[in-house]
Design an enzyme around this catalytic site. Sequence first.
Site, short mmCIF file in Angstrom:
data_model
loop_
_atom_site.label_atom_id
_atom_site.label_comp_id
_atom_site.label_asym_id
_atom_site.label_seq_id
_atom_site.Cartn_x
_atom_site.Cartn_y
_atom_site.Cartn_z
N SER A 161 -8.83 2.51 4.36
CA SER A 161 -7.50 3.02 4.68
C SER A 161 -7.39 4.54 4.68
CB SER A 161 -6.48 2.44 3.70
OG SER A 161 -6.88 2.68 2.37
N HIS A 182 -6.01 -2.80 8.07
CA HIS A 182 -5.95 -1.79 9.13
C HIS A 182 -6.71 -2.20 10.38
CE1 HIS A 182 -3.98 1.01 6.45
NE2 HIS A 182 -4.77 0.52 5.51
N LYS A 198 1.38 -3.77 9.16
CA LYS A 198 0.90 -2.59 9.91
C LYS A 198 0.98 -2.90 11.41
CE LYS A 198 -1.58 -1.46 5.71
NZ LYS A 198 -0.39 -1.23 4.96
C1 LIG Z 1 -6.51 -1.80 2.79
C2 LIG Z 1 -5.15 -2.24 2.33
N1 LIG Z 1 -5.02 -3.44 1.73
C3 LIG Z 1 -3.83 -3.89 1.32
C4 LIG Z 1 -2.69 -3.15 1.48
C5 LIG Z 1 -1.40 -3.67 0.96
O1 LIG Z 1 -0.64 -4.19 2.01
P1 LIG Z 1 0.94 -4.20 1.97
O2 LIG Z 1 1.40 -2.82 2.24
O3 LIG Z 1 1.31 -5.18 3.02
O4 LIG Z 1 1.32 -4.65 0.60
C6 LIG Z 1 -2.77 -1.92 2.12
C7 LIG Z 1 -1.55 -1.14 2.34
O5 LIG Z 1 -1.11 -0.24 2.25
C8 LIG Z 1 -4.03 -1.43 2.54
O6 LIG Z 1 -4.16 -0.23 3.11
#
Ligand SMILES: Cc1ncc(COP(=O)(O)O)c(C=O)c1O
Length: 380
Positions: A176, A204, A233
């Site tokens: 991310s 992502h 996303k």
């Molecule tokens: C790699 C990754 N996993 C999980 C999440 C968590 O997802 P959510 O924002 O839907 O709770 C994020 C979010 O920001 C993320 O970047």
Amino acid sequence: MDWLAGELADIRDKGLYRRLNTIESAQTPRIIKDGRELIHLSSNNYLGLTGHPEVKRAAAEALHKYGTGSGGSRLTGGNTDLYNSLEDRIARFKGTEAAIVFSTGYMANIGTIAAIMNKGDLILSDELNHASIIDGCRLSRAEIKIYPHMDVSCIENTLQSSRHRRKLIVTDGVFSMDGDIAPLPEIFEIAEKYDAMVMVDDAHATGVMGRQCRGTADYYNVKVDINMGTLSKALASIGGYVAGSNELIEYLRNRARAFIYSTALPPSAVAAAKAAIDVIEDENPARKLWQNVARYRRGLTDMGFSITSKTQIIPLITGDSKRTLDAASDLERLGVYASGIRPPTVHEGRIRTSLMATHSEKDINEALDAIYIVKEKFRL
Ligand SMILES: Cc1ncc(COP(=O)(O)O)c(C=O)c1O
């Protein structure tokens, strides 16, 4: 509660104080912030589908039919045909037998990892994995081995000497903060050799990576045991999912506490995510995203940045916390909004930029002009 003031002062002294930025418009390529129009280089709405007419129509219809809230957890009266059809749709999209939806991606990770791993098990987790994976590992009470970023030989060495009952390799598909892609074929080969499970977080990558935009397993054409992703996303909504075998999903329905003990998503969010998958398959909006990524990356490379990311997430490395904040606020003064990310969230401070399919050529060119000025000033 006197200690709070001291803790807050300490956070400020270390340059780690977090402030909320407030945007006064929708997640579009140009946003309004503090009354000014800015080019938005900080959205995870990668395909721009939060504003797509079909996605909005589906959300509005569900709101009209089912009301604003789900009324309970999926297991205690909150379930409707809408949730079942989203799970079927995700499974079809990901090419798996079944899927399960959680209220957020964060909950999908903590719920799943804590459910499948326990004391006496071994988890191998990339050092740059998302916080929700880290928290899921901690909750599980399994032994945790954090391996250096993408270091496949470290995974193999650890598994070679492991006598654990169950073994899990867990990794972000697209990281991310760096935008690089996990080496899934190598990880998969080692997992097979040592009888370990593989879990990939495609937060992502869902909707953007691979020939059919299904995620990193699609990109590499490999099969993964546990496909985790978010609806928040590219899928333009809120929620998380896990896709896999019928048995895995049945097990999670019975054992994932974040699923069992939490209220189901609002119906409008469920309908929006389902419509977004339809749009992704029918209209292939990712094609435009990748054209934008190529144009943006070319512009950055031409001005001397060394870009290792191969995805829509492209960090501009700034260094320490102060430089990061100063560079981000200069960029904002020049008309571009992008988040400054500081240690300890990342090893090296950076401006995390991300592209959307809906950015125009003009948006990208203007953003590049502003980045060039900041690059020269801060010698990035
Ligand atoms: C790699 C990754 N996993 C999980 C999440 C968590 O997802 P959510 O924002 O839907 O709770 C994020 C979010 O920001 C993320 O970047």
